[in-house]
Write a protein that holds these residues in place. Structure first.
Motif, PDB file in Angstrom:
ATOM      1  N   ARG A  19      -2.062  -1.243  -5.473  1.00 51.10           N
ATOM      2  CA  ARG A  19      -2.996  -1.893  -6.239  1.00 51.10           C
ATOM      3  C   ARG A  19      -2.997  -1.908  -7.663  1.00 51.10           C
ATOM      4  O   ARG A  19      -2.229  -0.866  -8.189  1.00 51.10           O
ATOM      5  CB  ARG A  19      -4.639  -1.460  -6.028  1.00 51.10           C
ATOM      6  CG  ARG A  19      -4.874  -1.471  -4.649  1.00 51.10           C
ATOM      7  CD  ARG A  19      -6.241  -1.336  -4.443  1.00 51.10           C
ATOM      8  NE  ARG A  19      -6.900  -0.887  -3.300  1.00 51.10           N
ATOM      9  CZ  ARG A  19      -7.170  -1.797  -2.217  1.00 51.10           C
ATOM     10  NH1 ARG A  19      -7.235  -3.038  -2.608  1.00 51.10           N
ATOM     11  NH2 ARG A  19      -7.547  -1.361  -1.098  1.00 51.10           N
ATOM     12  N   ARG A  47      -2.527  11.578   3.197  1.00 46.56           N
ATOM     13  CA  ARG A  47      -2.178  11.691   1.567  1.00 46.56           C
ATOM     14  C   ARG A  47      -2.767  12.785   0.977  1.00 46.56           C
ATOM     15  O   ARG A  47      -3.567  13.514   1.411  1.00 46.56           O
ATOM     16  CB  ARG A  47      -2.926  10.381   1.045  1.00 46.56           C
ATOM     17  CG  ARG A  47      -2.434   9.157   1.290  1.00 46.56           C
ATOM     18  CD  ARG A  47      -3.025   8.154   0.191  1.00 46.56           C
ATOM     19  NE  ARG A  47      -4.261   7.407   1.045  1.00 46.56           N
ATOM     20  CZ  ARG A  47      -5.036   6.713   0.537  1.00 46.56           C
ATOM     21  NH1 ARG A  47      -4.951   6.246  -0.933  1.00 46.56           N
ATOM     22  NH2 ARG A  47      -6.197   6.307   1.209  1.00 46.56           N
ATOM     23  N   GLY A  99      -0.081   4.095   0.950  1.00 49.34           N
ATOM     24  CA  GLY A  99      -0.713   4.939   1.778  1.00 49.34           C
ATOM     25  C   GLY A  99      -0.160   5.974   2.887  1.00 49.34           C
ATOM     26  O   GLY A  99       1.230   6.011   2.329  1.00 49.34           O
ATOM     27  N   ALA A 100      -0.468   6.816   3.745  1.00 47.16           N
ATOM     28  CA  ALA A 100       0.253   7.679   4.342  1.00 47.16           C
ATOM     29  C   ALA A 100       1.292   7.048   5.146  1.00 47.16           C
ATOM     30  O   ALA A 100       2.403   7.374   5.187  1.00 47.16           O
ATOM     31  CB  ALA A 100      -0.922   8.220   5.491  1.00 47.16           C
ATOM     32  N   ILE A 101       0.879   6.188   6.036  1.00 42.94           N
ATOM     33  CA  ILE A 101       1.849   5.507   6.685  1.00 42.94           C
ATOM     34  C   ILE A 101       2.840   4.670   6.080  1.00 42.94           C
ATOM     35  O   ILE A 101       4.242   4.691   6.186  1.00 42.94           O
ATOM     36  CB  ILE A 101       1.396   4.924   7.878  1.00 42.94           C
ATOM     37  CG1 ILE A 101       0.775   5.781   8.889  1.00 42.94           C
ATOM     38  CG2 ILE A 101       2.725   4.145   8.939  1.00 42.94           C
ATOM     39  CD1 ILE A 101       1.402   6.613   9.456  1.00 42.94           C
ATOM     40  N   PRO A 145       1.160  -1.785   6.598  1.00 46.99           N
ATOM     41  CA  PRO A 145       0.741  -0.491   7.184  1.00 46.99           C
ATOM     42  C   PRO A 145      -0.821  -0.316   6.714  1.00 46.99           C
ATOM     43  O   PRO A 145      -1.066   0.847   6.202  1.00 46.99           O
ATOM     44  CB  PRO A 145       1.532   0.602   6.952  1.00 46.99           C
ATOM     45  CG  PRO A 145       2.267   0.073   5.581  1.00 46.99           C
ATOM     46  CD  PRO A 145       2.012  -1.442   5.334  1.00 46.99           C
ATOM     47  N   LEU A 146      -1.782  -1.157   6.936  1.00 52.11           N
ATOM     48  CA  LEU A 146      -3.201  -1.100   6.442  1.00 52.11           C
ATOM     49  C   LEU A 146      -4.211  -0.972   7.422  1.00 52.11           C
ATOM     50  O   LEU A 146      -3.826  -1.348   8.526  1.00 52.11           O
ATOM     51  CB  LEU A 146      -3.296  -2.433   5.545  1.00 52.11           C
ATOM     52  CG  LEU A 146      -2.227  -2.612   4.489  1.00 52.11           C
ATOM     53  CD1 LEU A 146      -2.614  -3.968   3.742  1.00 52.11           C
ATOM     54  CD2 LEU A 146      -2.507  -1.524   3.281  1.00 52.11           C
ATOM     55  N   LYS A 147      -5.267  -0.718   7.147  1.00 54.30           N
ATOM     56  CA  LYS A 147      -6.491  -0.749   7.971  1.00 54.30           C
ATOM     57  C   LYS A 147      -6.818  -2.254   8.200  1.00 54.30           C
ATOM     58  O   LYS A 147      -6.621  -3.051   7.248  1.00 54.30           O
ATOM     59  CB  LYS A 147      -7.468  -0.102   7.601  1.00 54.30           C
ATOM     60  CG  LYS A 147      -7.189   1.449   7.597  1.00 54.30           C
ATOM     61  CD  LYS A 147      -7.887   2.503   6.737  1.00 54.30           C
ATOM     62  CE  LYS A 147      -7.492   3.977   6.965  1.00 54.30           C
ATOM     63  NZ  LYS A 147      -7.837   4.889   6.020  1.00 54.30           N
ATOM     64  N   HIS A 188       3.074   8.937  14.836  1.00 56.41           N
ATOM     65  CA  HIS A 188       3.533   9.632  13.912  1.00 56.41           C
ATOM     66  C   HIS A 188       2.091  10.085  13.075  1.00 56.41           C
ATOM     67  O   HIS A 188       1.221   9.236  13.011  1.00 56.41           O
ATOM     68  CB  HIS A 188       4.692   9.199  12.878  1.00 56.41           C
ATOM     69  CG  HIS A 188       5.920   9.307  13.194  1.00 56.41           C
ATOM     70  ND1 HIS A 188       6.741  10.389  13.245  1.00 56.41           N
ATOM     71  CD2 HIS A 188       6.729   8.341  13.709  1.00 56.41           C
ATOM     72  CE1 HIS A 188       7.995  10.119  13.722  1.00 56.41           C
ATOM     73  NE2 HIS A 188       7.974   8.901  14.020  1.00 56.41           N
ATOM     74  N   GLY A 189       2.127  11.191  12.357  1.00 53.65           N
ATOM     75  CA  GLY A 189       0.872  11.642  11.580  1.00 53.65           C
ATOM     76  C   GLY A 189       1.316  11.847  10.164  1.00 53.65           C
ATOM     77  O   GLY A 189       2.443  12.266   9.845  1.00 53.65           O
ATOM     78  N   ALA A 190       0.478  11.274   9.283  1.00 53.46           N
ATOM     79  CA  ALA A 190       0.586  11.502   7.811  1.00 53.46           C
ATOM     80  C   ALA A 190      -0.748  11.797   7.141  1.00 53.46           C
ATOM     81  O   ALA A 190      -1.471  10.900   7.710  1.00 53.46           O
ATOM     82  CB  ALA A 190       1.558  10.496   7.157  1.00 53.46           C
ATOM     83  N   GLY A 207       0.861  -1.212  -0.041  1.00 49.49           N
ATOM     84  CA  GLY A 207       0.027  -0.125  -0.181  1.00 49.49           C
ATOM     85  C   GLY A 207       0.865   1.133  -0.086  1.00 49.49           C
ATOM     86  O   GLY A 207       1.984   1.196   0.574  1.00 49.49           O
ATOM     87  N   GLU A 246     -12.730   2.917  11.031  1.00 53.05           N
ATOM     88  CA  GLU A 246     -12.147   1.774  11.528  1.00 53.05           C
ATOM     89  C   GLU A 246     -12.843   1.414  12.915  1.00 53.05           C
ATOM     90  O   GLU A 246     -12.407   0.789  13.757  1.00 53.05           O
ATOM     91  CB  GLU A 246     -10.539   2.001  11.963  1.00 53.05           C
ATOM     92  CG  GLU A 246      -9.812   2.377  10.623  1.00 53.05           C
ATOM     93  CD  GLU A 246      -8.375   2.496  10.951  1.00 53.05           C
ATOM     94  OE1 GLU A 246      -7.578   1.646  10.997  1.00 53.05           O
ATOM     95  OE2 GLU A 246      -7.865   3.566  11.363  1.00 53.05           O
ATOM     96  N   THR A 250       2.045   3.466  15.858  1.00 57.58           N
ATOM     97  CA  THR A 250       3.045   4.673  16.051  1.00 57.58           C
ATOM     98  C   THR A 250       1.914   5.926  16.196  1.00 57.58           C
ATOM     99  O   THR A 250       0.984   5.823  15.806  1.00 57.58           O
ATOM    100  CB  THR A 250       3.570   4.772  14.483  1.00 57.58           C
ATOM    101  OG1 THR A 250       4.503   6.059  14.411  1.00 57.58           O
ATOM    102  CG2 THR A 250       2.784   5.195  13.117  1.00 57.58           C
ATOM    103  N   HIS A 301      -1.154  -0.877  12.585  1.00 59.17           N
ATOM    104  CA  HIS A 301      -2.543  -0.357  12.301  1.00 59.17           C
ATOM    105  C   HIS A 301      -3.139   0.028  13.585  1.00 59.17           C
ATOM    106  O   HIS A 301      -2.677  -0.402  14.652  1.00 59.17           O
ATOM    107  CB  HIS A 301      -3.760  -1.435  11.801  1.00 59.17           C
ATOM    108  CG  HIS A 301      -3.622  -2.708  12.279  1.00 59.17           C
ATOM    109  ND1 HIS A 301      -4.451  -2.869  13.574  1.00 59.17           N
ATOM    110  CD2 HIS A 301      -3.122  -4.003  12.306  1.00 59.17           C
ATOM    111  CE1 HIS A 301      -4.480  -4.121  14.197  1.00 59.17           C
ATOM    112  NE2 HIS A 301      -3.735  -4.846  13.368  1.00 59.17           N
ATOM    113  N   ASN A 302      -4.396   0.880  13.576  1.00 53.63           N
ATOM    114  CA  ASN A 302      -4.766   1.301  14.749  1.00 53.63           C
ATOM    115  C   ASN A 302      -5.986   0.156  14.904  1.00 53.63           C
ATOM    116  O   ASN A 302      -6.373  -0.386  14.150  1.00 53.63           O
ATOM    117  CB  ASN A 302      -5.564   2.606  14.353  1.00 53.63           C
ATOM    118  CG  ASN A 302      -4.894   3.796  15.003  1.00 53.63           C
ATOM    119  OD1 ASN A 302      -3.793   3.818  15.286  1.00 53.63           O
ATOM    120  ND2 ASN A 302      -5.506   4.931  14.584  1.00 53.63           N
TER     121      ASN A 302
END
Ligand code: NDP
Ligand code: KPL
Length: 302
Positions: free
Chosen positions: A36, A130, A14-16, A74-76, A126-128, A12, A269, A124, A101-102
């Motif tokens: 993908r 897209r 994604g952000a993370i 690093p996915l949901k 950290h914030g990110a 992925g 989530e 984590t 993941h959260n």
């Protein structure tokens, strides 16, 4: 090959995932971002200090992972099942997998496919985010907790330290956890309070410091404490409340990820956070009316 002898196969863009890739790019750890089909991966990450990292060493996706690859997810949680089904035939029995993941429930999904795989879990702060044009913005510095999900008697200490070192390069600072289960519950307590309440009341995290929210926060935390304890993760109610209030203060200006998901009409989530808690409570015969209500209310928004 990196000096730790590892390559990160990140799933992925994604952000993370992109933030990890930026860390790998900067520290020369080999990496690939698997997207993908027909999706262009992130090209550039703007770090919180303003530095821009071009992801020029991204080697994409390997058709078959080798002994030097770690699979990083690093996915949901709701994205894990199809990702693991895709990667399972591309892995060796020894490929280490890192879940990031959260919420909870990712390990259970992974174990249905890969009962004996070496697995690591990470979380984590950290914030990110897209951004358009295939870029990602690092919105806030944080830290990463990492630990093995494998029974301690079957762990490979050398592999543990190589994976910790690789993550230290890519998403620092990293604290190794001998009890990752407790660390993940501690994160869940915070998300179970902040995420649904900010989404339902359409507020920033800091608003939850107001007196009118305190009785509800205490009820959510009391239920969390009972369920976590029945699941083998003991934490006092005082510690849980203290941690929740600390994050409310530290992230006061933020809109939580669930607030943003609801605002942008994306899936939330909730099933991995309050929904996970409700499921564990049912298994243990514990009544959790507030978490049940919050789960239903968030689902009804969609
Ligand atoms: N962003 C943040 O600041 C933080 C996030 N987290 C947690 O980390 C996890 C990941 O979050 P985040 O990075 O924000 O999420 P994103 O939605 O930005 O990233 C997930 C990415 O993975 C892609 N993807 C999903 N399944 C596959 C697959 N099978 N193959 C290839 N690509 C796939 C998605 O594509 P598509 O969009 O097409 O589905 C998307 O690009 C979440 O649990 C989140 O709560 C934790 C701390 C901070
Ligand atoms: C810690 C918190 C609540 C920060 O906003 C978060 O993890 C999220 O928004 O998902």
């Amino acid at each position: 090959m990196s000096r730790f002898g590892l390559r990160l196969q990140i799933v992925g863009s994604g952000a993370i995932g992109s933030l990890l890739a930026a860390g790998a790019q900067k520290s020369k750890v080999p990496y690939g971002l698997a997207t993908r089909p027909a999706i262009l991966p992130t090209q550039r990450v703007v770090l919180s200090n303003g530095d821009e990292v071009e992801l020029k060493d991204n080697d994409g996706e390997k058709p078959k992972l080798s002994d030097s690859d770690i699979l990083v997810l690093p996915l949901k949680v709701y994205q894990l099942k199809s990702a693991i089904a895709y990667w399972q035939p591309r892995m060796t029995p020894d490929t280490p997998v890192v879940l990031l993941h959260n919420g909870m429930g990712g390990l259970e999904i992974l174990r249905q496919f890969l009962p004996a795989q070496p697995v690591y879990q990470a979380t984590t702060s950290h914030g990110a985010i897209r951004q358009p044009n295939h870029s990602v913005q690092h919105t806030g510095n944080g830290h990463t907790l990492l630990g093995s999900a494998t029974d301690v008697t079957k762990q490979n200490p050398e592999l543990n330290s190589r994976i910790k070192l690789a993550f230290e390069q890519c998403l620092p600072p990293v604290q190794w956890q001998t009890d990752m289960k407790l660390a993940l519950w501690q994160k869940l307590f915070v998300n179970a309070v902040i995420n649904p309440l900010t989404a339902l009341h359409n507020i920033r995290n800091g608003e939850l410091g107001k007196p009118e929210y305190q009785p509800l926060i205490k009820q959510i935390c009391t239920e969390c404490q009972q369920v976590a304890s029945a699941c083998g993760a003991s934490e006092s109610l005082d510690n849980i409340l203290q941690r929740v209030h600390q994050v409310i203060e530290l992230t006061a200006a933020n809109y939580s990820s669930m607030h943003q998901d609801v605002h942008h009409h994306r899936p939330t989530e909730i099933d991995a956070i309050n929904g996970y808690l409700v499921k564990q409570a049912q298994k243990k015969g514990i009544d959790v009316p507030i978490n049940t209500l919050l789960t239903e209310q968030i689902k009804n928004l969609g």
